[in-house]
Design a protein around this motif. Structure first.
Motif, PDB file in Angstrom:
ATOM      1  N   MET A   1       0.818  -1.194   0.000  1.00 24.29           N
ATOM      2  CA  MET A   1       0.000   0.000   0.000  1.00 24.29           C
ATOM      3  C   MET A   1       0.858   1.253   0.000  1.00 24.29           C
ATOM      4  N   LEU A   2       1.968   1.187   0.706  1.00 21.73           N
ATOM      5  CA  LEU A   2       2.832   2.367   0.742  1.00 21.73           C
ATOM      6  C   LEU A   2       3.365   2.683  -0.644  1.00 21.73           C
ATOM      7  N   GLU A   3       3.812   1.664  -1.359  1.00 16.43           N
ATOM      8  CA  GLU A   3       4.319   1.898  -2.708  1.00 16.43           C
ATOM      9  C   GLU A   3       3.225   2.449  -3.623  1.00 16.43           C
ATOM     10  N   GLY A   4       1.994   2.014  -3.423  1.00 17.02           N
ATOM     11  CA  GLY A   4       0.884   2.488  -4.235  1.00 17.02           C
ATOM     12  C   GLY A   4       0.598   3.966  -4.042  1.00 17.02           C
ATOM     13  N   CYS A   5       1.001   4.507  -2.913  1.00 13.62           N
ATOM     14  CA  CYS A   5       0.782   5.934  -2.621  1.00 13.62           C
ATOM     15  C   CYS A   5       1.981   6.799  -2.960  1.00 13.62           C
ATOM     16  N   SER A   6       3.065   6.184  -3.365  1.00 14.07           N
ATOM     17  CA  SER A   6       4.265   6.974  -3.651  1.00 14.07           C
ATOM     18  C   SER A   6       4.089   7.761  -4.944  1.00 14.07           C
ATOM     19  N   GLY A   7       4.985   8.673  -5.168  1.00 13.68           N
ATOM     20  CA  GLY A   7       4.898   9.513  -6.366  1.00 13.68           C
ATOM     21  C   GLY A   7       3.837  10.577  -6.210  1.00 13.68           C
ATOM     22  N   ILE A   8       2.986  10.704  -7.211  1.00 12.45           N
ATOM     23  CA  ILE A   8       1.975  11.761  -7.201  1.00 12.45           C
ATOM     24  C   ILE A   8       0.731  11.383  -6.405  1.00 12.45           C
ATOM     25  N   GLY A   9       0.686  10.156  -5.888  1.00 15.46           N
ATOM     26  CA  GLY A   9      -0.469   9.706  -5.133  1.00 15.46           C
ATOM     27  C   GLY A   9      -1.450   8.980  -6.022  1.00 15.46           C
ATOM     28  N   THR A  10      -2.535   8.516  -5.424  1.00 11.93           N
ATOM     29  CA  THR A  10      -3.505   7.722  -6.163  1.00 11.93           C
ATOM     30  C   THR A  10      -4.873   7.835  -5.514  1.00 11.93           C
ATOM     31  N   ASN A  11      -5.889   7.411  -6.236  1.00 11.10           N
ATOM     32  CA  ASN A  11      -7.226   7.408  -5.649  1.00 11.10           C
ATOM     33  C   ASN A  11      -7.481   6.069  -4.951  1.00 11.10           C
ATOM     34  N   LYS A  12      -8.583   5.975  -4.248  1.00 10.99           N
ATOM     35  CA  LYS A  12      -8.885   4.804  -3.435  1.00 10.99           C
ATOM     36  C   LYS A  12      -9.020   3.539  -4.283  1.00 10.99           C
ATOM     37  N   THR A  13      -9.695   3.632  -5.418  1.00 12.36           N
ATOM     38  CA  THR A  13      -9.918   2.453  -6.255  1.00 12.36           C
ATOM     39  C   THR A  13      -8.596   1.880  -6.767  1.00 12.36           C
ATOM     40  N   ASN A  14      -7.742   2.744  -7.314  1.00 10.47           N
ATOM     41  CA  ASN A  14      -6.450   2.262  -7.807  1.00 10.47           C
ATOM     42  C   ASN A  14      -5.596   1.683  -6.693  1.00 10.47           C
ATOM     43  N   LEU A  15      -5.619   2.315  -5.539  1.00 11.00           N
ATOM     44  CA  LEU A  15      -4.835   1.825  -4.415  1.00 11.00           C
ATOM     45  C   LEU A  15      -5.325   0.451  -3.971  1.00 11.00           C
ATOM     46  N   MET A  16      -6.636   0.263  -3.955  1.00 10.75           N
ATOM     47  CA  MET A  16      -7.179  -1.037  -3.564  1.00 10.75           C
ATOM     48  C   MET A  16      -6.744  -2.113  -4.555  1.00 10.75           C
ATOM     49  N   TYR A  17      -6.818  -1.835  -5.845  1.00  9.78           N
ATOM     50  CA  TYR A  17      -6.394  -2.822  -6.844  1.00  9.78           C
ATOM     51  C   TYR A  17      -4.900  -3.110  -6.749  1.00  9.78           C
ATOM     52  N   LYS A  18      -4.087  -2.081  -6.502  1.00 10.18           N
ATOM     53  CA  LYS A  18      -2.645  -2.284  -6.354  1.00 10.18           C
ATOM     54  C   LYS A  18      -2.325  -3.121  -5.114  1.00 10.18           C
ATOM     55  N   SER A  19      -3.139  -2.971  -4.078  1.00 14.77           N
ATOM     56  CA  SER A  19      -2.878  -3.694  -2.833  1.00 14.77           C
ATOM     57  C   SER A  19      -3.255  -5.164  -2.926  1.00 14.77           C
ATOM     58  N   GLY A  20      -4.196  -5.493  -3.803  1.00 16.30           N
ATOM     59  CA  GLY A  20      -4.612  -6.887  -3.950  1.00 16.30           C
ATOM     60  C   GLY A  20      -5.455  -7.400  -2.792  1.00 16.30           C
ATOM     61  N   LEU A  21      -6.044  -6.495  -2.042  1.00 16.45           N
ATOM     62  CA  LEU A  21      -6.858  -6.877  -0.885  1.00 16.45           C
ATOM     63  C   LEU A  21      -8.336  -6.735  -1.204  1.00 16.45           C
ATOM     64  N   ASN A  22      -9.156  -7.478  -0.460  1.00 17.87           N
ATOM     65  CA  ASN A  22     -10.596  -7.248  -0.592  1.00 17.87           C
ATOM     66  C   ASN A  22     -10.938  -5.924   0.098  1.00 17.87           C
ATOM     67  N   TYR A  23     -12.127  -5.419  -0.168  1.00 21.07           N
ATOM     68  CA  TYR A  23     -12.483  -4.071   0.275  1.00 21.07           C
ATOM     69  C   TYR A  23     -12.399  -3.899   1.791  1.00 21.07           C
ATOM     70  N   ASP A  24     -12.916  -4.859   2.554  1.00 24.93           N
ATOM     71  CA  ASP A  24     -12.899  -4.724   4.016  1.00 24.93           C
ATOM     72  C   ASP A  24     -11.473  -4.703   4.559  1.00 24.93           C
ATOM     73  N   SER A  25     -10.634  -5.611   4.093  1.00 23.48           N
ATOM     74  CA  SER A  25      -9.235  -5.635   4.532  1.00 23.48           C
ATOM     75  C   SER A  25      -8.512  -4.374   4.105  1.00 23.48           C
ATOM     76  N   PHE A  26      -8.769  -3.958   2.867  1.00 23.76           N
ATOM     77  CA  PHE A  26      -8.153  -2.738   2.355  1.00 23.76           C
ATOM     78  C   PHE A  26      -8.471  -1.544   3.249  1.00 23.76           C
ATOM     79  N   LEU A  27      -9.734  -1.356   3.587  1.00 23.56           N
ATOM     80  CA  LEU A  27     -10.114  -0.218   4.436  1.00 23.56           C
ATOM     81  C   LEU A  27      -9.467  -0.296   5.808  1.00 23.56           C
ATOM     82  N   ARG A  28      -9.395  -1.492   6.355  1.00 18.77           N
ATOM     83  CA  ARG A  28      -8.783  -1.665   7.678  1.00 18.77           C
ATOM     84  C   ARG A  28      -7.311  -1.244   7.630  1.00 18.77           C
TER      85      ARG A  28
END
Length: 79
Positions: A1-28
């Motif tokens: 998740m940290l790498e997904g936020c590096s650079g210019i940043g990202t929105n929630k949907t892209n970050l969730m897909y980059k993390s490979g987590l389901n929505y509940d785990s991702f939010l946690r």
């Protein structure tokens, strides 16, 4: 998740897909990282904070060290 936020940043949907987590785990995890001050949200993007960048760098170094140690252990096992 940290790498997904590096650079210019990202929105929630892209970050969730980059993390490979389901929505509940991702939010946690996202909320936890924000509570720790490693990720911030502004102008519609999630970004690393200064502390988040330091943490990501430390994790990268740890990953490299772990890989190096595993190689040494494999080499020793071959002796």
């Amino acid at each position: 998740m940290l790498e997904g936020c590096s650079g210019i940043g990202t929105n929630k949907t892209n970050l969730m897909y980059k993390s490979g987590l389901n929505y509940d785990s991702f939010l946690r995890y996202l909320n936890h990282l924000m509570d720790l001050g490693l990720i911030s949200f502004s102008e519609g993007k999630y970004r690393l904070t200064g502390e988040g960048m330091k943490t990501m760098d430390k994790l990268r170094k740890f990953k490299e060290l772990k890989k190096s140690m595993q190689k040494m252990m494999d080499d020793i096992a071959d002796v």
